[in-house]
Design an enzyme around this catalytic site. Structure first.
Site, PDB file in Angstrom:
ATOM      1  N   GLY A  11      32.611  14.750-109.252  1.00  0.00           N
ATOM      2  CA  GLY A  11      32.882  15.878-108.358  1.00  0.00           C
ATOM      3  C   GLY A  11      32.849  15.432-106.903  1.00  0.00           C
ATOM      4  O   GLY A  11      32.036  14.590-106.535  1.00  0.00           O
ATOM      5  N   ARG A  72      37.929  12.623-113.003  1.00  0.00           N
ATOM      6  CA  ARG A  72      37.074  12.364-114.164  1.00  0.00           C
ATOM      7  C   ARG A  72      37.970  11.628-115.155  1.00  0.00           C
ATOM      8  O   ARG A  72      39.052  12.107-115.484  1.00  0.00           O
ATOM      9  CB  ARG A  72      36.536  13.672-114.727  1.00  0.00           C
ATOM     10  CG  ARG A  72      35.734  14.439-113.669  1.00  0.00           C
ATOM     11  CD  ARG A  72      34.976  15.601-114.263  1.00  0.00           C
ATOM     12  NE  ARG A  72      34.525  16.540-113.259  1.00  0.00           N
ATOM     13  CZ  ARG A  72      33.355  16.464-112.598  1.00  0.00           C
ATOM     14  NH1 ARG A  72      32.524  15.470-112.834  1.00  0.00           N
ATOM     15  NH2 ARG A  72      33.021  17.367-111.724  1.00  0.00           N
ATOM     16  N   ASP A 103      25.736  11.151-111.379  1.00  0.00           N
ATOM     17  CA  ASP A 103      25.095  10.449-112.495  1.00  0.00           C
ATOM     18  C   ASP A 103      26.104   9.923-113.518  1.00  0.00           C
ATOM     19  O   ASP A 103      25.941   8.816-114.037  1.00  0.00           O
ATOM     20  CB  ASP A 103      24.005  11.302-113.157  1.00  0.00           C
ATOM     21  CG  ASP A 103      24.535  12.608-113.720  1.00  0.00           C
ATOM     22  OD1 ASP A 103      25.641  13.021-113.313  1.00  0.00           O
ATOM     23  OD2 ASP A 103      23.846  13.210-114.555  1.00  0.00           O
ATOM     24  N   GLY A 104      27.177  10.690-113.784  1.00  0.00           N
ATOM     25  CA  GLY A 104      28.197  10.235-114.731  1.00  0.00           C
ATOM     26  C   GLY A 104      28.839   8.939-114.251  1.00  0.00           C
ATOM     27  O   GLY A 104      29.058   8.010-115.038  1.00  0.00           O
ATOM     28  N   THR A 126      27.018  13.529-104.710  1.00  0.00           N
ATOM     29  CA  THR A 126      27.019  14.756-105.516  1.00  0.00           C
ATOM     30  C   THR A 126      26.255  15.833-104.754  1.00  0.00           C
ATOM     31  O   THR A 126      25.243  15.532-104.126  1.00  0.00           O
ATOM     32  CB  THR A 126      26.384  14.527-106.910  1.00  0.00           C
ATOM     33  OG1 THR A 126      26.185  15.797-107.541  1.00  0.00           O
ATOM     34  CG2 THR A 126      25.052  13.815-106.844  1.00  0.00           C
ATOM     35  N   ASP A 128      24.595  18.135-106.064  1.00  0.00           N
ATOM     36  CA  ASP A 128      23.517  18.695-106.898  1.00  0.00           C
ATOM     37  C   ASP A 128      22.097  18.227-106.548  1.00  0.00           C
ATOM     38  O   ASP A 128      21.125  18.868-106.943  1.00  0.00           O
ATOM     39  CB  ASP A 128      23.769  18.367-108.379  1.00  0.00           C
ATOM     40  CG  ASP A 128      25.017  19.071-108.890  1.00  0.00           C
ATOM     41  OD1 ASP A 128      25.385  20.107-108.311  1.00  0.00           O
ATOM     42  OD2 ASP A 128      25.620  18.579-109.858  1.00  0.00           O
ATOM     43  N   ASP A 130      20.387  15.805-107.856  1.00  0.00           N
ATOM     44  CA  ASP A 130      19.713  15.737-109.152  1.00  0.00           C
ATOM     45  C   ASP A 130      19.462  14.303-109.608  1.00  0.00           C
ATOM     46  O   ASP A 130      19.358  14.030-110.794  1.00  0.00           O
ATOM     47  CB  ASP A 130      20.562  16.478-110.206  1.00  0.00           C
ATOM     48  CG  ASP A 130      21.971  15.884-110.338  1.00  0.00           C
ATOM     49  OD1 ASP A 130      22.359  15.061-109.475  1.00  0.00           O
ATOM     50  OD2 ASP A 130      22.661  16.230-111.297  1.00  0.00           O
ATOM     51  N   ARG A 172      24.729  23.173-112.796  1.00  0.00           N
ATOM     52  CA  ARG A 172      24.812  23.314-114.257  1.00  0.00           C
ATOM     53  C   ARG A 172      23.511  22.884-114.911  1.00  0.00           C
ATOM     54  O   ARG A 172      23.045  23.493-115.857  1.00  0.00           O
ATOM     55  CB  ARG A 172      25.944  22.442-114.818  1.00  0.00           C
ATOM     56  CG  ARG A 172      27.234  23.180-115.011  1.00  0.00           C
ATOM     57  CD  ARG A 172      28.331  22.215-115.362  1.00  0.00           C
ATOM     58  NE  ARG A 172      28.407  21.152-114.375  1.00  0.00           N
ATOM     59  CZ  ARG A 172      29.209  20.103-114.419  1.00  0.00           C
ATOM     60  NH1 ARG A 172      30.009  19.962-115.430  1.00  0.00           N
ATOM     61  NH2 ARG A 172      29.234  19.202-113.464  1.00  0.00           N
TER      62      ARG A 172
END
Ligand code: ATP
Length: 322
Positions: A11, A72, A103-104, A126, A128, A130, A172
């Site tokens: 993202g 992606r 992370d991906g 990112t 997020d 996270d 998410r």
């Protein structure tokens, strides 16, 4: 090391361009050639490499999104896809790679490193926030400021109509955006994936708030286990039919916009350190910032563990919104 490649993946997030600028210019300062790769791992597989110079990254520090585009890639999940990516990196004599992603993207780099010996170093791109090993990720500060600005506007209308608003924000699997922006807007409650959501308890807490309180805002992280903002609002409505309830999904505005000053600074520091550490021989690590200091965390650790949610902040939010 004579030549490196850089790409953005997963993202998009505001600050990726500032990070890219730092990577390119630090490399050039050290007399290292730089190639940009368009469209993340997909572009690595499909040979979308191009030479970058100091001018390629002029006038982008303030722009959201990513000039390298992002994607992606299903193909990179396969060993055939990763083989094609490796062949292209070899074709251009790439000695090291900077990946700006979440992370991906780091899991992908880790998977690649099981078979191929080209060092990767990561910058946490990112919104997020996270990832273990950094207090902040690229784009997170901009995203929480975007949420705060939007919810301030919702508060005005909620206040005028005495309404209860459920505002859904991104997250998410992680509730950091919801938690921190929720505190910033003086939310009456914050629902995040890391904690259990009990609708009866939420209703009781709403009832316990000051009777003179006219507007109420509940921030819901999209990945909350009780459902999204619409589902939760439906359940609350059944128990509080007298409340005038509304739902707003903030959506993709949280990803865009000009990066804040903090995001520009953090992204620049991370991109700069990524190149300098690559040159020192580091590999398969993510650059982060902890307590204002640059840190390196192995990809394995960065993607496996999630930062702990500060429960005291949730308690504080509840107390401050009586
Ligand atoms: P964000 O946190 O913003 O979603 P991300 O980097 O986590 O960003 P993903 O779509 O999860 O975004 O990952 C980016 C890409 O990394 C994937 O499209 C895929 O090509 C690659 N990738 C992810 N996991 C793996 C894996 N286990 N093996 C190989 N490649 C992977």
């Amino acid at each position: 090391m004579k030549k490196i490649a850089v790409f953005t993946s997963g993202g998009d997030s505001p600050g990726m361009n500032a990070c890219l600028r730092a990577v390119v210019r630090t490399a050039i300062y050290h007399k290292i050639e730089v190639m940009g790769i368009m469209h993340g791992y997909d572009g690595m597989i499909k040979d979308e490499f191009f030479k970058m110079d100091e001018k390629s990254v002029a006038n982008i520090i303030h722009r959201g999104g990513t000039i390298l585009k992002t994607a992606r890639s299903k193909e990179f999940l396969t060993s055939e896809g990763r083989q094609k990516a490796y062949d292209n990196l070899k074709k251009y004599n790439i000695d090291g790679v900077v990946v700006i992603g979440g992370d991906g993207s780091f899991k992908g780099a880790l998977e690649f490193s099981q078979k191929f010996n080209i060092p990767f170093i990561g910058c946490p791109g990112t919104i997020d926030n996270d990832l273990e090993g950094t207090d902040v990720t690229i784009g997170y500060d901009t995203a929480i400021n975007t949420v705060v600005e939007a919810v301030d506007k919702i508060r005005d209308t909620a206040e005028s109509h005495d309404r209860l608003f459920f505002v859904e924000v991104m997250g998410r699997d992680a509730g950091m955006i919801a938690l921190i922006s929720g505190i910033g807007v003086g939310a009456e409650n914050i629902l995040i994936p890391e904690t259990k959501t009990d609708i009866d308890d939420l209703v009781q807490r709403l009832k316990n708030k000051r009777k003179t309180k006219t507007s109420k805002i509940i921030i819901v992280a999209e990945g909350d286990e009780a459902g999204g903002a619409f589902e939760i609002a439906e359940e609350v409505k059944k128990r509080l039919p007298d409340y005038d309830t509304r739902v707003t999904i903030l959506g993709h505005i949280q990803r865009g916009g000009n990066p804040t000053a903090m995001d520009r600074l953090n992204s620049s520091r991370m991109g700069f350190s990524a190149v300098e550490n690559l040159l020192k021989g580091e590999k398969n690590v993510m650059v982060g910032i902890k307590n204002k200091t640059i840190t390196l965390t192995p990809f394995e650790k960065a993607v496996k563990q999630r930062p702990q949610m500060d429960k005291d902040l949730l308690r504080m939010m509840d107390i401050l919104s009586i």
